[in-house]
Design an enzyme around this catalytic site. Structure first.
Site, PDB file in Angstrom:
ATOM      1  N   ARG A   1      -7.083   1.292  13.599  1.00 37.39           N
ATOM      2  CA  ARG A   1      -5.672   1.445  12.945  1.00 37.39           C
ATOM      3  C   ARG A   1      -5.774   2.426  11.977  1.00 37.39           C
ATOM      4  O   ARG A   1      -6.933   2.470  11.463  1.00 37.39           O
ATOM      5  CB  ARG A   1      -5.135   0.361  12.632  1.00 37.39           C
ATOM      6  CG  ARG A   1      -5.719  -0.264  11.494  1.00 37.39           C
ATOM      7  CD  ARG A   1      -4.691  -1.309  10.822  1.00 37.39           C
ATOM      8  NE  ARG A   1      -5.479  -2.022   9.567  1.00 37.39           N
ATOM      9  CZ  ARG A   1      -5.409  -1.498   8.461  1.00 37.39           C
ATOM     10  NH1 ARG A   1      -4.940  -0.451   7.995  1.00 37.39           N
ATOM     11  NH2 ARG A   1      -6.081  -2.737   7.535  1.00 37.39           N
TER      12      ARG A   1
ATOM     13  N   ASN B   1      -5.118   3.847   8.278  1.00 34.04           N
ATOM     14  CA  ASN B   1      -5.118   3.230   6.832  1.00 34.04           C
ATOM     15  C   ASN B   1      -4.329   4.437   6.019  1.00 34.04           C
ATOM     16  O   ASN B   1      -3.373   5.023   6.487  1.00 34.04           O
ATOM     17  CB  ASN B   1      -6.316   2.728   6.397  1.00 34.04           C
ATOM     18  CG  ASN B   1      -6.182   1.692   5.364  1.00 34.04           C
ATOM     19  OD1 ASN B   1      -5.340   0.823   5.291  1.00 34.04           O
ATOM     20  ND2 ASN B   1      -6.963   1.582   4.450  1.00 34.04           N
TER      21      ASN B   1
ATOM     22  N   ASN C   1      -9.802   5.350   2.984  1.00 32.83           N
ATOM     23  CA  ASN C   1      -8.606   4.797   2.002  1.00 32.83           C
ATOM     24  C   ASN C   1      -8.206   6.121   1.068  1.00 32.83           C
ATOM     25  O   ASN C   1      -7.762   7.172   1.821  1.00 32.83           O
ATOM     26  CB  ASN C   1      -9.352   3.609   1.120  1.00 32.83           C
ATOM     27  CG  ASN C   1      -8.583   2.382   1.342  1.00 32.83           C
ATOM     28  OD1 ASN C   1      -7.408   2.549   1.101  1.00 32.83           O
ATOM     29  ND2 ASN C   1      -9.059   1.249   1.327  1.00 32.83           N
TER      30      ASN C   1
ATOM     31  N   GLU D   1       0.713  -1.204  -0.120  1.00 33.67           N
ATOM     32  CA  GLU D   1       0.072   0.064  -0.089  1.00 33.67           C
ATOM     33  C   GLU D   1       0.979   1.242  -0.076  1.00 33.67           C
ATOM     34  O   GLU D   1       1.948   1.158   0.164  1.00 33.67           O
ATOM     35  CB  GLU D   1      -0.713  -0.082   1.257  1.00 33.67           C
ATOM     36  CG  GLU D   1      -2.292  -0.262   0.993  1.00 33.67           C
ATOM     37  CD  GLU D   1      -3.127   0.794   0.283  1.00 33.67           C
ATOM     38  OE1 GLU D   1      -2.684   1.999   0.009  1.00 33.67           O
ATOM     39  OE2 GLU D   1      -4.293   0.533  -0.189  1.00 33.67           O
TER      40      GLU D   1
ATOM     41  N   GLU E   1     -10.211  -5.341  11.074  1.00 30.19           N
ATOM     42  CA  GLU E   1     -10.317  -6.325  10.004  1.00 30.19           C
ATOM     43  C   GLU E   1     -10.790  -7.494  10.407  1.00 30.19           C
ATOM     44  O   GLU E   1      -9.469  -8.095  10.807  1.00 30.19           O
ATOM     45  CB  GLU E   1      -9.764  -6.231   8.372  1.00 30.19           C
ATOM     46  CG  GLU E   1     -10.304  -4.919   7.761  1.00 30.19           C
ATOM     47  CD  GLU E   1      -9.401  -4.957   6.486  1.00 30.19           C
ATOM     48  OE1 GLU E   1      -8.122  -5.057   6.495  1.00 30.19           O
ATOM     49  OE2 GLU E   1      -9.928  -4.749   5.358  1.00 30.19           O
TER      50      GLU E   1
ATOM     51  N   ASP F   1      -9.943   1.698  -3.551  1.00 27.20           N
ATOM     52  CA  ASP F   1      -9.038   1.686  -2.677  1.00 27.20           C
ATOM     53  C   ASP F   1      -8.064   2.880  -2.725  1.00 27.20           C
ATOM     54  O   ASP F   1      -8.570   3.864  -2.557  1.00 27.20           O
ATOM     55  CB  ASP F   1      -8.362   0.278  -2.621  1.00 27.20           C
ATOM     56  CG  ASP F   1      -7.355  -0.177  -1.353  1.00 27.20           C
ATOM     57  OD1 ASP F   1      -7.060   0.648  -0.739  1.00 27.20           O
ATOM     58  OD2 ASP F   1      -7.216  -1.353  -1.336  1.00 27.20           O
TER      59      ASP F   1
END
Ligand SMILES: O=C(O)[C@H](O)[C@@H](O)[C@H](O)[C@H](O)CO
Ligand SMILES: [Zn+2]
Length: 298
Positions: free
Chosen positions: A100, A102, A153, A17, A120, A203
């Site tokens: 958390r 992202n 995201n 990511e 998740e 995303d």
């Protein structure tokens, strides 16, 4: 010009990511969120350096003063690459211990924006509405823009700095807000693009030098190119892996589109079908280019 897709780094991330091109070193910085690693890889030498984190790491972004600002677990941290040490800058979501960080990105004025999400259970399955969107200012003060986020995201800004683009993945839309570059405030949320059948979960994303969006479609094996002025999808680029997570332009002239991917949650049979899941791809020949990434000013 024809589009070419290459797998350029075959080391698998669980959840690759947050790619960022670092112009000075000619390297690609990216995280492996659940693998708890920050990687810095040179396409020229193929050397990869890694810093290991203690918790899930949502993003890592260069600071103007050197080093990196990271989102690890629920903290904003300062990473010194040489000593690999991380110090806490601020902690968020104190009332939600399972949350958390992202994705995160820096605005054109140098402020950092980053969102959170609940834990998740498996990819894209989590308790909804637990996340929020935050910004971190130069003086390290934290501002919460809104809560009720499912899975914070992709984010980026229009070239005139008047619009903020944002993805809450499980809303299956790409949204826009008015942006005030002087104050860092957002307003007037609206939907810019609704994911169509087969386009999966939106995303990470980035804006190109024409002001258009490139959106990674998680679980749909593609990137979509969107004109934010009209909300029209201009192009679809298919990749050989389903779990496409994010993208950024880099390389000389910023004409290479680097794409991250994930393999978390795939069983052996799925991995055998898509062995490059979790690897880094480079797309060339798009006829598009990007702009240098912003560094955090604090
Ligand atoms: O990459 C991210 O942004 C998330 O942290 C990942 O967990 C997955 O991509 C998500 O499950 C699908 O949206
Ligand atoms: Zn993401």
């Amino acid at each position: 010009m024809s589009v070419k897709i290459e797998c350029v780094l075959k080391d698998r991330c669980e959840i690759g990511e947050g790619p960022v091109w670092e112009e000075k070193s000619g390297t690609l910085l990216f995280v492996d969120i659940s693998g708890m690693k920050i990687h810095r890889w040179s396409p020229t030498t193929n050397k990869k350096e890694t810093v290991v984190t203690e918790k899930f790491v949502g993003f890592a972004i260069p600071r103007q003063t050197g080093g990196y600002l990271i989102g690890e677990g629920r903290r904003f941290g300062a990473l010194d690459w040489e000593s690999k040490s991380i110090t806490t800058i601020a902690v968020i979501d104190e009332d939600k211990p399972n949350n958390r960080f992202n994705d995160g990105k820096v605005d054109p004025a140098g402020r950092l924006f980053a969102g959170t999400m609940g834990m998740e259970e498996r990819p894209a399955v989590l308790e909804l509405k637990q996340g929020s969107l935050f910004s971190l200012n130069k003086d390290h003060s934290v501002f919460k823009h809104f809560d009720q986020v499912d899975l914070s995201n992709g984010l980026d800004w229009s070239l005139d700095h008047k619009t903020f683009y944002y993805i809450d993945s499980l809303k299956y839309t790409v949204d826009a807000f008015n942006y005030d570059i002087n104050t860092g405030c957002i307003s007037n949320r609206r939907i810019l693009y609704k994911m169509e059948e087969g386009e999966g979960i939106p995303d990470g994303m980035c804006v190109d030098a024409d002001g258009r969006l490139w959106v990674a479609c998680y679980s749909a094996g593609r990137l979509i190119h969107i004109d934010p002025q009209t909300g029209v999808r201009l192009q679809t680029i298919k990749l050989p892996v389903d779990k496409v997570t994010s993208c950024c332009f880099g390389g000389k002239d910023y004409t290479d589109l680097y794409v991250t991917s994930a393999c978390k949650g795939m069983d052996e049979a799925c991995l055998a079908k898509q062995p490059l899941s979790g690897c880094i791809f480079k797309i060339t020949g798009l006829g598009a280019k990007g702009l240098p990434a912003q560094s955090f000013n604090g």
